[in-house]
Design a protein around this motif. Structure first.
Motif, mmCIF file in Angstrom:
data_model
loop_
_atom_site.group_PDB
_atom_site.id
_atom_site.type_symbol
_atom_site.label_atom_id
_atom_site.label_comp_id
_atom_site.label_asym_id
_atom_site.label_seq_id
_atom_site.Cartn_x
_atom_site.Cartn_y
_atom_site.Cartn_z
ATOM 1 N N ARG A 6 25.544 8.832 -33.092
ATOM 2 C CA ARG A 6 26.335 8.663 -34.428
ATOM 3 C C ARG A 6 26.304 10.731 -34.208
ATOM 4 O O ARG A 6 26.165 11.627 -33.157
ATOM 5 C CB ARG A 6 24.546 9.255 -35.328
ATOM 6 N N VAL A 7 27.662 10.834 -34.855
ATOM 7 C CA VAL A 7 27.841 12.526 -35.143
ATOM 8 C C VAL A 7 28.019 12.459 -36.546
ATOM 9 O O VAL A 7 27.993 11.866 -37.186
ATOM 10 C CB VAL A 7 29.228 12.504 -34.517
ATOM 11 N N THR B 235 29.347 14.971 -40.269
ATOM 12 C CA THR B 235 31.098 14.799 -40.847
ATOM 13 C C THR B 235 30.847 16.559 -41.169
ATOM 14 O O THR B 235 30.932 17.019 -41.949
ATOM 15 C CB THR B 235 30.880 14.210 -42.218
ATOM 16 N N GLY C 138 31.785 16.933 -35.350
ATOM 17 C CA GLY C 138 31.879 15.127 -35.527
ATOM 18 C C GLY C 138 33.359 15.334 -35.582
ATOM 19 O O GLY C 138 33.793 14.230 -34.311
ATOM 20 N N CYS D 14 35.418 12.752 -32.002
ATOM 21 C CA CYS D 14 35.745 11.697 -32.041
ATOM 22 C C CYS D 14 36.980 11.874 -31.694
ATOM 23 O O CYS D 14 37.833 10.702 -31.079
ATOM 24 C CB CYS D 14 35.666 11.404 -33.574
ATOM 25 N N GLU E 85 29.543 8.189 -37.915
ATOM 26 C CA GLU E 85 30.475 9.535 -38.651
ATOM 27 C C GLU E 85 28.332 9.458 -39.703
ATOM 28 O O GLU E 85 28.389 8.908 -41.071
ATOM 29 C CB GLU E 85 31.334 9.430 -39.427
ATOM 30 N N THR F 275 26.308 17.747 -36.277
ATOM 31 C CA THR F 275 26.439 17.798 -34.384
ATOM 32 C C THR F 275 26.059 18.412 -34.022
ATOM 33 O O THR F 275 26.144 19.604 -34.094
ATOM 34 C CB THR F 275 28.518 17.387 -34.061
ATOM 35 N N SER G 201 19.863 16.554 -35.091
ATOM 36 C CA SER G 201 20.990 16.446 -34.957
ATOM 37 C C SER G 201 21.353 15.068 -35.409
ATOM 38 O O SER G 201 20.219 13.769 -35.824
ATOM 39 C CB SER G 201 21.891 16.476 -33.356
#
Length: 308
Positions: A51-52, A54, A58, A62, A77, A83, A104
């Motif tokens: 998971r990152v 928004t 992040g 990606c 996301e 992140t 995070s």
């Protein structure tokens, strides 16, 4: 993009490394991200489960994975979340890491987030001791993902990658040993393994890990190469002499190259030889990602070494 052959679960991070001028240059880190990139550069279809946030960090991660051909199909996301980042500073005592990763987006990954269908169709799942240490929910996700992969006939590869800043050694020892008992491929580094096992000779460490369960153990020895063992058949591959500048991420490079080559050849000894060269090459540049060689670069260097 074809379905992933290797799915890697853990926390990616954005790096800010202090330059000699005192400014900070942005880069990328996170061991599982490094492994996925190394695997992709060595010819495997690799993907991440994470998971990152928004946030710009992040998005940058990606973008990196897209550029590297690493699948983001199982990257979430997370709206409103952040992140993880870390800073590298330098002084006369060397380099120092300062992390900003608590809470995070990746740390909230849980078993309910797992792509079960992808795991059940994937030949190989990879995680590390850092993946276990980030949070209780991510630890549970690693265990569930490994079980799903192995139940479907895939293999679980695991690097105990010790970070005592994330959890006490006693806890790390107990948890990583229990996870190691459920893996097929063990990828420990010598320094970490000595702390975790209490043993010193590499051969004893390899036997210890075999006794826990893994059929394949590749114990990386830093500049001294790797001790690769399959069902107790041990072979030491000496290190390659290179103009080493920075060993950051060399173990991650080894792991990705080893797993990619193993998928291609089904020969653990050949895979270790390939990865041993890749890891050596990765120390000739700075940072964890930029110096990771491609499969053609690694093969050319191996061919040159064999002919010399």
């Amino acid at each position: 993009m074809s379905a992933a052959q290797i799915l890697c679960l853990g926390e990616p991070l954005v790096e800010f490394n202090q330059t000699p001028e005192g400014q900070f240059a942005m880069g990328f880190g996170g061991d599982v991200s490094n492994v996925a990139i190394s695997a992709a550069r060595h010819g495997a279809n690799a993907g991440l489960i994470t998971r990152v946030g928004t946030d710009p960090f992040g998005a940058a991660l990606c973008g990196l994975w897209t550029d590297e051909g690493v699948s983001t199909a199982n990257v979430t996301e997370a709206q409103g979340e952040e992140t993880g980042v870390y800073f590298v500073t330098h002084d006369t005592d060397g380099h120092h890491f300062t992390y900003r990763r608590t809470g995070s987006a990746a740390s909230h990954l849980a078993p309910d987030d797992l792509p079960r269908d992808a795991l059940q169709s994937c030949p190989m799942f990879y995680a590390s001791g850092i993946s276990l240490a980030v949070s209780d929910s991510m630890r549970a996700a690693v265990v569930a993902a490994a079980e799903a992969t192995r139940t479907a006939g895939g293999v679980f590869a695991f690097d105990p990658n010790l970070r005592v800043a994330l959890w006490p050694l006693e806890v790390a020892r107990e948890v990583t040993h229990s996870v190691m008992a459920a893996c097929d491929i063990a990828l420990p580094g010598l320094d970490d393994a000595r702390q975790l096992t209490g043993l010193q000779p590499p051969e004893e460490i390899v036997r210890f890990y075999h006794d826990l369960g893994p059929r394949i153990v590749a114990l990386t020895l830093g500049a001294d190469g790797v001790l690769i063992s399959v069902d107790g058949d041990m072979r030491t591959l000496p290190g390659h002499r290179v103009d080493a500048k920075d060993a950051t991420g060399a173990g991650d490079c080894f792991n990705g190259a080893f797993l990619a080559n193993l998928l291609d050849t089904q020969d653990p000894f050949a895979a270790a030889e390939h990865a041993n060269m890749a890891a050596a090459i990765s120390t000739t540049g700075y940072g964890a990602v930029a110096p990771i060689p491609t499969v053609s670069h690694t093969r050319s260097a191996l061919n040159a070494a064999w002919q010399s």
